[in-house]
Motif scaffolding. Structure first.
Motif, PDB file in Angstrom:
ATOM      1  N   VAL A 113      -4.793  10.158  -1.675  1.00  0.00           N
ATOM      2  CA  VAL A 113      -4.472  10.479  -3.065  1.00  0.00           C
ATOM      3  C   VAL A 113      -5.609  11.341  -3.598  1.00  0.00           C
ATOM      4  O   VAL A 113      -6.776  10.931  -3.559  1.00  0.00           O
ATOM      5  CB  VAL A 113      -4.325   9.193  -3.912  1.00  0.00           C
ATOM      6  CG1 VAL A 113      -3.968   9.534  -5.346  1.00  0.00           C
ATOM      7  CG2 VAL A 113      -3.287   8.251  -3.293  1.00  0.00           C
ATOM      8  N   VAL A 150      -4.584  12.596  -9.732  1.00  0.00           N
ATOM      9  CA  VAL A 150      -4.399  11.206 -10.147  1.00  0.00           C
ATOM     10  C   VAL A 150      -5.691  10.720 -10.793  1.00  0.00           C
ATOM     11  O   VAL A 150      -6.788  11.012 -10.307  1.00  0.00           O
ATOM     12  CB  VAL A 150      -4.022  10.328  -8.928  1.00  0.00           C
ATOM     13  CG1 VAL A 150      -3.988   8.865  -9.301  1.00  0.00           C
ATOM     14  CG2 VAL A 150      -2.683  10.776  -8.357  1.00  0.00           C
ATOM     15  N   LEU A 179      -6.055   4.451 -10.535  1.00  0.00           N
ATOM     16  CA  LEU A 179      -5.756   4.139  -9.146  1.00  0.00           C
ATOM     17  C   LEU A 179      -6.585   2.941  -8.683  1.00  0.00           C
ATOM     18  O   LEU A 179      -6.056   2.004  -8.079  1.00  0.00           O
ATOM     19  CB  LEU A 179      -6.012   5.354  -8.259  1.00  0.00           C
ATOM     20  CG  LEU A 179      -5.776   5.167  -6.765  1.00  0.00           C
ATOM     21  CD1 LEU A 179      -4.328   4.783  -6.480  1.00  0.00           C
ATOM     22  CD2 LEU A 179      -6.161   6.431  -6.010  1.00  0.00           C
ATOM     23  N   LEU A 212       0.669   3.421  -6.466  1.00  0.00           N
ATOM     24  CA  LEU A 212       1.267   4.571  -7.153  1.00  0.00           C
ATOM     25  C   LEU A 212       2.556   4.159  -7.868  1.00  0.00           C
ATOM     26  O   LEU A 212       2.844   4.655  -8.966  1.00  0.00           O
ATOM     27  CB  LEU A 212       1.548   5.696  -6.160  1.00  0.00           C
ATOM     28  CG  LEU A 212       0.314   6.347  -5.541  1.00  0.00           C
ATOM     29  CD1 LEU A 212       0.721   7.342  -4.473  1.00  0.00           C
ATOM     30  CD2 LEU A 212      -0.544   7.012  -6.608  1.00  0.00           C
TER      31      LEU A 212
END
Length: 114
Positions: free
Chosen positions: A42, A92, A97, A18
């Protein structure tokens, strides 16, 4: 609102990813810390996380229950590192990611090979 949770263990790996993405606690992207398991969750759009082989990373999707703190403060066992804002908080991007988690793994392998 529908989402998948990407579970990352150890938590530090998820935080590093992150950080590389430049997402901080004020971003409003839902990120949950499970202090008992040492795991980071997440939230990403459903069915968007690519199939990657990164140790310690798994996707929790439909049919899985994740207990969420009722308040932004959380508790000793779990709390929001980035609390969701509004009824439709930004999720996200799963591809970003995954890319950053893979890059962290590649970096660790490169260091270990030296």
């Amino acid at each position: 609102m529908r989402w998948d949770a990407v579970a990352v263990m150890p938590m530090t790996a998820g935080l590093a990813a992150l950080d590389r993405m430049r997402l901080d606690a004020q971003s409003g992207h839902p990120v949950l810390a499970d202090h008992l398991r040492g795991e980071l969750y997440v939230l990403v759009p459903p069915r968007t996380f690519p199939r990657v082989e990164v140790p310690g990373v798994r996707v929790l999707s439909s049919g899985i229950h994740l207990v969420l703190p009722r308040t932004a403060d959380g508790s000793e066992t779990a709390d929001w590192l980035s609390a969701p804002r509004g009824e439709r908080p930004p999720l996200v991007r799963a591809d970003r990611l995954a890319r950053h988690l893979q890059a962290l793994l590649d970096d660790r392998r490169e260091v270990a090979a030296r």
